[in-house]
Design a protein around this motif. Structure first.
Motif, PDB file in Angstrom:
ATOM      1  N   PHE A   1       0.836  -1.203   0.000  1.00 42.72           N
ATOM      2  CA  PHE A   1       0.000   0.000   0.000  1.00 42.72           C
ATOM      3  C   PHE A   1       0.872   1.255   0.000  1.00 42.72           C
ATOM      4  CE2 PHE A   1      -2.332   3.380   2.258  1.00 42.72           C
ATOM      5  CZ  PHE A   1      -3.410   3.517   1.408  1.00 42.72           C
ATOM      6  N   ASP A   2       1.991   1.231   0.707  1.00 39.65           N
ATOM      7  CA  ASP A   2       2.891   2.388   0.719  1.00 39.65           C
ATOM      8  C   ASP A   2       3.356   2.740  -0.687  1.00 39.65           C
ATOM      9  OD1 ASP A   2       2.727   1.832   3.499  1.00 39.65           O
ATOM     10  OD2 ASP A   2       4.649   2.836   3.802  1.00 39.65           O
ATOM     11  N   ILE A   3       3.646   1.706  -1.482  1.00 38.59           N
ATOM     12  CA  ILE A   3       4.091   1.951  -2.857  1.00 38.59           C
ATOM     13  C   ILE A   3       2.964   2.598  -3.662  1.00 38.59           C
ATOM     14  CG2 ILE A   3       4.995   0.859  -4.953  1.00 38.59           C
ATOM     15  CD1 ILE A   3       6.106  -1.370  -3.106  1.00 38.59           C
ATOM     16  N   CYS A   4       1.710   2.174  -3.399  1.00 35.13           N
ATOM     17  CA  CYS A   4       0.557   2.793  -4.070  1.00 35.13           C
ATOM     18  C   CYS A   4       0.457   4.279  -3.727  1.00 35.13           C
ATOM     19  CB  CYS A   4      -0.734   2.081  -3.674  1.00 35.13           C
ATOM     20  SG  CYS A   4      -0.901   0.415  -4.342  1.00 35.13           S
TER      21      CYS A   4
ATOM     22  N   ARG B   1     -15.020  -4.369   0.885  1.00 42.90           N
ATOM     23  CA  ARG B   1     -13.969  -3.441   1.317  1.00 42.90           C
ATOM     24  C   ARG B   1     -12.579  -4.021   1.032  1.00 42.90           C
ATOM     25  NH1 ARG B   1     -16.016   0.457   5.410  1.00 42.90           N
ATOM     26  NH2 ARG B   1     -17.620   1.550   4.208  1.00 42.90           N
ATOM     27  N   LEU B   2     -12.412  -5.333   1.218  1.00 46.90           N
ATOM     28  CA  LEU B   2     -11.123  -5.956   0.892  1.00 46.90           C
ATOM     29  C   LEU B   2     -10.851  -5.855  -0.609  1.00 46.90           C
ATOM     30  CD1 LEU B   2     -11.274  -9.103   3.197  1.00 46.90           C
ATOM     31  CD2 LEU B   2      -9.465  -7.354   3.254  1.00 46.90           C
ATOM     32  N   ALA B   3     -11.894  -6.071  -1.415  1.00 50.83           N
ATOM     33  CA  ALA B   3     -11.731  -5.960  -2.867  1.00 50.83           C
ATOM     34  C   ALA B   3     -11.339  -4.539  -3.270  1.00 50.83           C
ATOM     35  CB  ALA B   3     -13.016  -6.383  -3.578  1.00 50.83           C
ATOM     36  N   MET B   4     -11.938  -3.528  -2.619  1.00 43.04           N
ATOM     37  CA  MET B   4     -11.584  -2.142  -2.936  1.00 43.04           C
ATOM     38  C   MET B   4     -10.162  -1.821  -2.483  1.00 43.04           C
ATOM     39  SD  MET B   4     -14.175  -1.316  -4.601  1.00 43.04           S
ATOM     40  CE  MET B   4     -13.295   0.065  -5.269  1.00 43.04           C
ATOM     41  N   LEU B   5      -9.754  -2.371  -1.333  1.00 41.30           N
ATOM     42  CA  LEU B   5      -8.387  -2.140  -0.862  1.00 41.30           C
ATOM     43  C   LEU B   5      -7.374  -2.643  -1.872  1.00 41.30           C
ATOM     44  CD1 LEU B   5      -6.282  -1.394   1.344  1.00 41.30           C
ATOM     45  CD2 LEU B   5      -6.637  -3.688   2.288  1.00 41.30           C
ATOM     46  N   PHE B   6      -7.673  -3.790  -2.488  1.00 35.83           N
ATOM     47  CA  PHE B   6      -6.688  -4.430  -3.357  1.00 35.83           C
ATOM     48  C   PHE B   6      -6.935  -4.220  -4.853  1.00 35.83           C
ATOM     49  CE2 PHE B   6      -6.466  -7.409   0.439  1.00 35.83           C
ATOM     50  CZ  PHE B   6      -5.248  -6.925   0.883  1.00 35.83           C
ATOM     51  N   HIS B   7      -8.034  -3.554  -5.242  1.00 37.16           N
ATOM     52  CA  HIS B   7      -8.401  -3.557  -6.662  1.00 37.16           C
ATOM     53  C   HIS B   7      -7.324  -2.948  -7.563  1.00 37.16           C
ATOM     54  CE1 HIS B   7      -9.663   0.667  -6.108  1.00 37.16           C
ATOM     55  NE2 HIS B   7      -9.794   0.769  -7.415  1.00 37.16           N
TER      56      HIS B   7
END
Length: 445
Positions: A230-233, A265-271
């Motif tokens: 996520f940091d890289i995002c 919410r997990l899907a949105m976190l990783f989409h």
């Protein structure tokens, strides 16, 4: 100011029984906090000056759930209430559990070892609210603050770092500055915490009213330890007419645009987690992320296995990540939608509509209305397919492998191929999905 809390009859009975025996007893922690907030507590925990063996002697049915730490569970009918002796924790050697505990007759000493002021309040009907560390004031101010020295509290149990952020997101509170500084300094100690514990806190944060408080976790160096992808995002730009945020900020805004469901919410976190790995910038400086869904699916699988998610959740979330932008530039017809449902899976296909809308809502205004109208068209056709009970998978095909064997087909790979060929026919021509018609077509095969 006297605060009255409405306690369940059974919890009050336990407290009164202990008091009649000459000891102190209070409801403590989250149940007190939630009652003050007007929320329904999940559990009613009780703290007491009585030793475990003294508690056990007062009630006919108890379970030694954590007797080495002073906890017994009192059973009333089929309901359990944890009753824990006032204690002082010894040295924490694993950033999670005290190596030993010692019992104390002093309530203040027991409350002093707790994590945050809002969780360090006690209550019974005789004494009212016991609030030694200013928990009520912090509730009124909307503050998450450690009891006593923040570094000491997080040094005792590193999981409290995630709990601070999670409580902040659940309640919409801000984290007090000394507590924030301690989190920044001690974030690396989360490496000692089990993946299962991290997963639990992450999911609670994600399904809270403020999932975008994950930004706080990033700002304080927490995601660098528990979710470095996520940091890289957060450091990956999106210079494109369709976007107005970097990848990480887009994810955070998309999280707030979808209902508080664990899978969604997990899907949105990783989409878009695969975007940094697929970043290309053309000669005009426009960023592109071709294939980010495939890369994202693989990364999501790795991350979720690392965090010890169950296989069913991993399977669903990975497919949603894979197909979150499927058909975004396709004008659909019934045949296209039937094939899409077959490819994506009947179980998750309807979830794509809310995911796509949340995704669009976190993009720029460029072509937004057109994108939303296209999603509406896909959904309209999908709902028509469902209403007409059209076949989109082998599950609803009018013939089975047993039917084909009865017609002379041999069991084995060839049987599966013939079933698939019949399904392909039905996806093209749904009216062919009758047993008579399909067995007739089988002869041609």
């Amino acid at each position: 100011m006297y605060i009255r809390i409405s306690m369940p009859q059974k919890a009050n009975y336990i407290i009164e029984t202990i008091e009649k025996a000459g000891f102190e007893a209070y409801a403590v922690g989250g149940c007190v906090r939630d009652s003050i907030l007007g929320r329904q507590p999940e559990d009613w925990d009780i703290t007491t000056s009585a030793r475990p063996e003294q508690v056990k002697a007062l009630f006919p049915r108890t379970i030694d759930t954590g007797i080495q730490h002073g906890t017994v569970t009192v059973m009333l009918d089929k309901e359990g209430f944890e009753v824990t002796t006032y204690r002082i924790d010894g040295k924490y050697e694993d950033s999670r559990h005290p190596s030993e505990v010692s019992f104390t007759p002093n309530l203040k000493e027991d409350l002093r070892r707790r994590d945050f002021t809002i969780n360090a309040m006690a209550y019974n009907e005789k004494s009212g609210l016991v609030d030694i560390f200013g928990g009520l004031e912090d509730i009124e101010r909307g503050v998450i603050r450690c009891v006593g020295d923040a570094k000491a509290r997080f040094g005792e149990d590193a999981l409290r770092i995630l709990r601070a952020i999670r409580f902040s997101a659940q309640l919409g509170y801000h984290i007090e500055e000394e507590t924030r500084e301690a989190i920044r300094e001690l974030a690396s100690t989360l490496e000692a915490i089990s993946a299962e514990r991290i997963q639990t806190e992450l999911v609670k944060l994600l399904v809270s009213p403020h999932p975008d408080y994950l930004r706080d976790a990033y700002d304080m160096g927490v995601t660098k330890v528990i979710l470095p992808e996520f940091d890289i995002c957060m450091q990956t730009p999106q210079n494109h007419p369709h976007h107005m945020y970097n990848v990480g900020e887009h994810i955070l805004h998309a999280l707030t645009g979808i209902e508080a469901d664990r899978i969604l919410r997990l899907a949105m976190l990783f989409h878009d987690i695969g975007k940094p790995a697929t970043l290309k910038t053309d000669e005009e400086g426009i960023t592109h992320f071709h294939g980010h869904n495939v890369a994202g699916r693989e990364m999501t699988d790795q991350i979720m296995r690392r965090l010890r998610f169950d296989n069913d959740t991993i399977h669903k979330v990975c497919r949603l990540v894979m197909y979150h932008d499927y058909g975004n530039s396709v004008i659909p017809d019934m045949k296209i939608v039937r094939r899409a449902v077959n490819r994506v899976g009947e179980d998750i296909f309807p979830l794509l509509f809310v995911i796509k809308r949340a995704d669009v809502g976190a993009q720029s205004d460029y072509l937004r209305q057109e994108k939303l109208e296209l999603i509406d068209k896909w959904q309209e056709l999908y709902e028509k397919i469902v209403a007409e009970k059209q076949c989109v998978s082998l599950k609803t095909l009018a013939v089975t492998g047993r039917d084909l064997i009865a017609c002379g087909c041999r069991p084995g790979p060839e049987l599966g191929e013939k079933l698939q060929a019949l399904l392909e026919l039905v996806l093209e021509y749904p009216e062919y999905n009758t047993k008579e018609c399909l067995l007739q077509e089988l002869k041609k095969l």
